[in-house]
Write an enzyme that holds these catalytic residues in place. Structure first.
Site, PDB file in Angstrom:
ATOM      1  CG  ASP A 466      -1.717   1.171   1.463  1.00 16.29           C
ATOM      2  OD1 ASP A 466      -2.264   1.637   0.461  1.00 16.29           O
ATOM      3  OD2 ASP A 466      -1.835   1.655   2.596  1.00 16.29           O
ATOM      4  CD  GLU A 590     -12.042  17.685   5.108  1.00 12.61           C
ATOM      5  OE1 GLU A 590     -12.543  17.208   6.133  1.00 12.61           O
ATOM      6  OE2 GLU A 590     -12.703  18.275   4.236  1.00 12.61           O
ATOM      7  CE  LYS A 637     -11.943   9.841  -8.596  1.00 12.85           C
ATOM      8  NZ  LYS A 637     -13.133   9.126  -9.062  1.00 12.85           N
ATOM      9  CE  LYS A 656     -11.108  20.127   1.501  1.00  8.85           C
ATOM     10  NZ  LYS A 656     -11.967  20.384   2.623  1.00  8.85           N
ATOM     11  N   GLY A 766      -5.034   3.695  -3.498  1.00  9.88           N
ATOM     12  CA  GLY A 766      -6.286   4.340  -3.913  1.00  9.88           C
ATOM     13  C   GLY A 766      -6.063   5.776  -4.349  1.00  9.88           C
ATOM     14  CG  ASP A 767      -3.180   9.330  -3.305  1.00 11.27           C
ATOM     15  OD1 ASP A 767      -3.920  10.189  -3.801  1.00 11.27           O
ATOM     16  OD2 ASP A 767      -2.504   9.513  -2.283  1.00 11.27           O
ATOM     17  CE  LYS A 853      -5.091  -0.759  -1.974  1.00  7.71           C
ATOM     18  NZ  LYS A 853      -4.732  -0.178  -0.677  1.00  7.71           N
ATOM     19  CG  ASP A 873      -1.317   1.931   6.867  1.00  5.72           C
ATOM     20  OD1 ASP A 873      -1.415   3.014   7.471  1.00  5.72           O
ATOM     21  OD2 ASP A 873      -1.679   1.791   5.690  1.00  5.72           O
ATOM     22  CG  ASN A 876      -7.437   0.869   2.606  1.00  6.28           C
ATOM     23  OD1 ASN A 876      -6.701   0.650   3.572  1.00  6.28           O
ATOM     24  ND2 ASN A 876      -7.134   1.741   1.688  1.00  6.28           N
TER      25      ASN A 876
END
Length: 1135
Positions: A466, A590, A637, A656, A766-767, A853, A873, A876
């Site tokens: 990950d 955030e 998103k 945003k 997932g980025d 994954k 970690d 997910n």
């Protein structure tokens, strides 16, 4: 011609094409039919002549959905004859029968939507499951059969059981019963004791959870009720820091703002607190008891897996008109979460097996290591050898008399070829390796949760990792603010601070000017001209204000409980001291943004459900009413908020989100795309911030449509999204922010070490693509001189075909692909894609869902015969960790879920280097040596038995009886053989300095048919020498043969252990001398087998010494010559 060949077939006559193995003639007719317009042009023309991508003609004739089943279809068409049945077909048939029976017995009740009346469980139309937690594997009746089945499904154990049972038949009996049943009984007793302890612990944990007491509201007041007795419809009170016992709808809270925080780390692995909102109608009731004076019900959707969504309605019938409120995820309290603030009251909607936490629990499969499978294969080979040897013996007898009985007696006689101690020694060895890993001071905090597969750590070829929290720290730092014409970095933040101080020092006229432009939204495009020429100061002010308002962050004050929400805004500035303020949010990005606005002078000091307050540099409090919030989802998103400023009454919609989502929403500009790319290349996570001013009429119209959409039961999410999208048009772009996620300590050297060890690393995240690529470069996952091939987005078969051909022409380059494109490739070209991807030095898959994954891990296991390891970690990553041959979890900021589900848990990514290079190597090498040596110990005695029987007219009489056989496998040789678990061929420092040594392990040369055959030859040679030597040298009596050969056998075994050892440990020396001492001491009591007067004479000593020397000396000479002329790679380093 080739240019006009696209990929999608036109299906003229589907009947004849449907089946892959349809008659040749019909296929030819089909081809004639299709030839003129065989392929229809859908996308760009593709030059397929260049590269057919291993597609056959018939492959194209099948429609797209058939394509992925073709390879399997081909396999399934093979004829299933007797050969298939004998070679494992019986297993398949038995398995499918058992599955079918299990399915019939455990047919699941269909889950349905439900109407739940408040406080009236008796009104439920159906019977719902009991709210008891049950993690036990067995009950009182199934424990013994269950454990025995788990043991005897292995060939090895089943074989011993059959042999031991055969000793009850008088004609087959050889020696004493205890020689067969004592070792088997010991193995079963140890296993059962271990399982029983685990089962009792599980039972105690379940009992503890099920007997927790909760307050239940009834018409007569509060009563205490056990967690397991809670029913659907009950009203339950849960106090602060108490676990929520079942899935509930949140009705009331003691907090004045009607909301509370809950901790969800046990459910989704995230450590931040989540804000939950009570149903408005019940929160407004004057007293708790009034919940029984109203007639109300909750309509809830059927139980499902998704913990991040919920649809339902709350209806109060006894008011006029009826009150309807829509319920969403923010009104739910899922089981296994913990209340973090206030006391809550909820109505139970799902219990037991139907709760989200239980539905999402995947039971981990029992993992079996590659070494165990290899040893199992060797055991079967030994069994075949044993049967063949027995048949040969009977044949040499001439098949006389009851030869079948004799055959079985020989099989029992030679049963020591397969030693029962193999399983015991290996299991004890695995436990020892686990203990050594946990005691290693260089990798503190490492926990071994699955003790059965430590050898897997030494055989890995693919490492799937990950990104966030594993390679990076999941600690966000604000780095960059871009306003289109001007960009600010960490060194110029003081300029922003001075602009903010100035703009709030003057009594600014900006709010009023923005409201005038907001009142004429239709002229937005015309007013955008002058807006470009706004001063930098006003643009910074607007951008910072937007970042300070558009989020889901709540300030929490540690020292005074309940401050947030209870303090009036008038006295806010006294209570809100900066020292004890912490921020809670569902995303660390955030929190980083809000911390940054605080650092430049605009501080978020208070937030509740309906309002938030900001403090300016001068200490003035600005209050805003929150009218609507649109939370962030992985589909949209983006997140938005509509606020009304208290002082001016202006309504502003702030939003945003990711650049891909925001690019089409903001007004036309020429810099956003380019700057997003630049920031992503620096490794920054980007967010685009925009705003839109709304008039009162516009907002009222939106609110009516939005509330209507929220109450609909069918397609609610789609309708709500459509209403929100009507607002998301022509928004004013304010700024672009860049936040950095810092790398974990020593990630670069660790990845380099793993790459040098021949391990291929795949990053699954997932980025977004740019951030993932940039982290891959900065962490040196992709080395500096390597090219990166970014797989273009593909949506259909034609595009996938072209892109795969383009990728095939590249050599030695890393691949970056998004989850969507990956799905398309796997749908049509699974085999080809995996083959190409496996040749890459590194692969980065971005925008991957948790299930994707796990699919990638399974795919690698199916297409390559190599071992995979997954490391992550967060919650997910659990499915990926459980799917891999070896799962490693890191205890990170996202909670402990991954580390609890993993086979091995570490505290930092850098520890994986030592775990694999040192402990993986040692575990595999030691187990391989131990396994083969234990087999050698059995084979040598079976060879002696064969020689003995063949000399004495093929009689099926045992050579050694009773205690000699038991003692040989236990007290006389056990300790030195087991001391092989302390052996090491390379020092740990050497293994880390030369990771290339690891490549040898993945080839599996330490335990193979070649090494096994060498051990077989050694056993045959030594067994023959010991037996023949004893027979040649024995005098007059048979008892002397036993004494000489057995003593020589024990000495030979002790010397062979010494020959096998590569690095001596003091415990090994102790074990050798202790075993020898035990044997010599026991000679005094073994007068049943030995002639004590003969043992103490010189002839006995020289005969034993001579036989032992002949059996061992040649092997020592061979080992010396081999080390001299063909040393292994590691010995060159250690010398």
């Amino acid at each position: 011609m080739a240019d006009s060949i696209p990929l999608n077939p036109v299906r003229k006559n589907s009947k004849t094409i449907t089946y892959y193995n349809s008659a040749r003639r019909s296929r030819l007719d089909e081809e004639e039919l299709i030839k003129p317009s065989r392929y229809s042009l859908e996308d760009e023309p593709s030059n397929l002549d260049e590269m057919p991508l291993m597609m056959s003609e018939e492959g194209f004739e099948n429609d797209e959905s058939d394509y992925q089943t073709l390879p399997r279809a081909r396999v399934n068409q093979r004829q299933r004859g007797l050969g298939w049945f004998l070679l494992g077909g019986w297993k398949v048939l038995c398995g499918s029968c058992c599955d079918c029976l299990a399915h019939v017995c455990r047919r699941k009740k269909e889950l349905k939507a439900r109407t739940v009346w408040l406080g009236c469980p008796e009104k439920c139309e159906e019977k719902y499951p009991k709210n008891a937690i049950k993690n036990q594997k067995y009950n009182i009746f199934t424990f013994v059969p269950g454990v025995l089945y788990q043991q005897f499904k292995f060939f090895l154990n089943l074989y011993f059981l059959v042999v031991a049972c055969s000793q009850f038949v008088p004609s087959l009996k050889i020696g004493y019963l205890y020689t067969y049943w004592a070792p088997l009984g010991f193995v079963l007793a140890v296993t059962m004791a271990r399982e029983a302890v685990d089962e009792v612990r599980r039972c105690q944990r379940d009992k503890e959870m099920n007997s927790q007491l909760y307050s239940k509201l009834t018409v007569r007041g509060k009563i205490q009720v056990k967690s397991s007795d809670i029913q659907v419809g009950d009203l339950i009170i849960v106090d602060k820091n108490q676990r929520i016992p079942a899935d509930m709808i949140f009705l009331r809270t003691s907090e004045k703002n009607g909301a509370c925080f809950i901790r969800t780390d046990q459910l989704d692995g995230e450590t931040d607190w989540k804000l939950k909102v009570a149903v408005g109608c019940t929160q407004r009731l004057p007293a708790v008891g009034d919940l029984f004076s109203i007639s109300a019900y909750v309509y809830a959707q059927k139980p499902q897996l998704d913990i991040h969504s919920f649809e339902g309605n709350f209806t109060r019938e006894d008011s006029d008109p009826q009150i309807h409120e829509s319920l969403s995820i923010e009104n739910t309290l899922w089981a296994s979460t913990v209340v973090a603030s206030g006391t809550v009251i909820g109505v139970v909607i799902y219990t037991g097996k139907e709760t989200r936490s239980v539905l999402n629990t995947s039971y981990a499969k029992n993992k079996v290591g590659l070494l165990d499978l290899e040893l199992n294969r060797l055991t079967k080979a030994l069994f075949v050898a044993q049967v063949v040897l027995s048949v040969v013996m009977v044949a040499l007898q001439g098949f006389v008399g009851p030869w079948f009985r004799n055959l079985f007696r020989f099989i029992v006689l030679f049963s020591y070829i397969i030693p029962i101690s193999l399983r015991v020694n290996l299991d004890m060895g695995k436990s020892a390796y686990g203990w050594m890993i946990m005691k290693d001071e260089n990798i503190p905090g490492t926990v071994v949760r699955t003790s059965t597969i430590p050898e897997e750590l030494g055989r890995l070829v693919y490492l799937l990792t990950d990104k966030t929290g594993t390679l990076t720290q999941n600690e966000m730092i604000f780095k960059r603010l871009h306003l289109g014409t001007v960009s600010y970095g960490t060194d110029t933040m003081d300029e922003i601070q001075s602009h903010i101080v100035q703009s709030y020092a003057q009594v600014t006229s900006q709010p009023s000017s923005s409201s005038t432009s907001g009142s004429t939204p239709s002229r937005k495009t015309q007013t955008s001209g002058p807006k470009v020429r706004k001063s930098v100061s006003s643009r910074i002010h607007e951008a910072v204000k937007a970042i300070a308002l558009c989020h889901n962050v709540t300030p929490v004050y540690e020292s005074h409980a309940g401050v947030n929400g209870e303090t009036e805004s008038a006295e806010a500035d006294q209570d809100f001291s900066d020292d004890n303020r912490t921020y809670q949010a569902s995303s660390p990005d955030e929190v980083a943004l809000v911390r940054w606005t605080e650092s430049v002078g605009l501080t978020l000091v208070n937030r509740d459900l309906t309002s938030l307050q900001l403090k300016t540099p001068s200490g003035q409090i600005l209050s805003f009413y929150i009218l609507q919030i649109f939370p962030f989802t992985s589909e949209s998103k983006r997140m938005g908020i509509i606020v009304r400023e208290e002082s001016t009454g202006d309504i502003t919609f702030y939003m945003k989100g990711a650049d891909v989502a925001m690019a089409s929403i903001v007004q036309y500009n020429d810099w956003l795309e380019e700057e997003c790319g630049n920031m992503a290349r620096e490794g920054l996570r980007t967010l685009v911030v925009a705003k839109k001013s709304l008039s009162e009429e516009q907002y009222q119209d939106f609110e009516n449509r939005y509330n209507q959409a929220k109450l609909s039961i069918h397609d609610r999410a789609l309708k709500v999204a459509a209403v929100v999208e009507s607002l998301e048009r022509e928004m004013e772009l304010l700024c672009l922010t860049g936040v950095e996620d810092q790398l974990q300590a020593d990630v670069r050297p660790t990845l380099e070490l793993l790459r040098n060890a021949g391990i291929k690393i795949w990053m699954l995240t997932g980025d977004k693509l740019e951030t993932a690529t940039c982290i891959a470069k900065s962490s040196h996952l992709v080395s500096r001189n390597q090219d990166i091939h970014v797989f273009k987005p593909v949506s259909n078969r034609g595009e996938a075909h072209l892109e795969l051909n383009a990728f095939r022409r590249k050599h030695d380059c890393a691949l970056v692909i998004s989850g969507d494109s990956l799905e398309v490739c796997l749908r049509y070209y699974e085999h080809e894609f995996v083959e190409l991807a496996c040749q890459c030095p590194a692969v980065v898959c971005c925008r991957c869902s948790p299930t994707q994954k796990a699919q990638i891990v399974t795919l690698l296991q199916q297409h390559t015969a190599n071992r995979t390891c997954a490391i992550g970690d967060g919650g997910n990553d659990v499915s990926m960790i459980q799917a891999a041959h070896c799962g490693i979890g890191i205890e990170g900021k996202e909670g402990k879920q991954a580390s609890l589900a993993a086979d091995f848990s570490i505290t930092q990514f850098k520890h994986i280097g030592r775990l694999l290079m040192v402990h993986g190597r040692n575990s595999y090498k030691r187990s391989a040596a131990l396994g083969q040596f234990v087999m050698h110990r059995g084979m040598i005695i079976s060879t002696m038995q064969a020689v003995f029987s063949s000399i004495f007219f093929f009689a099926s009489v045992p050579l050694y009886q009773g205690f000699l056989m038991v003692g040989y496998a236990t007290i006389y040789t056990m300790f030195p053989v087991f001391s092989l678990v302390l052996d090491q061929d390379v020092k740990p420092e050497m293994a880390l300095l030369y990771p290339e040594l690891y490549k040898d392990l993945t080839k599996g040369r330490s335990l193979s048919f070649k090494t096994f055959l060498i051990w077989v030859l050694i056993s045959v040679y030594q067994g023959g020498i010991l037996m023949y030597g004893a027979l040649v040298l024995f005098e007059s009596e048979f008892v002397h043969v036993v004494a000489i050969s057995f003593t020589a056998l024990i000495l030979t075994e002790l010397l062979m252990v010494a020959l096998t050892i590569r690095t001596w440990h003091w415990l090994m020396v102790v074990a050798e001398f202790f075993s020898l001492g035990c044997y010599l001491a026991s000679l005094a009591f073994l007068n049943e087998y030995f002639d004590l007067s003969f043992i103490t004479t010189w002839p006995f000593l020289w005969k034993v010494s001579a036989i032992t020397l002949v059996s061992c000396l040649p092997l020592y000479i061979i080992k010396y010559l081999k080390r001299k002329f063909s040393p292994p790679s590691y010995s060159k380093l250690s010398s």
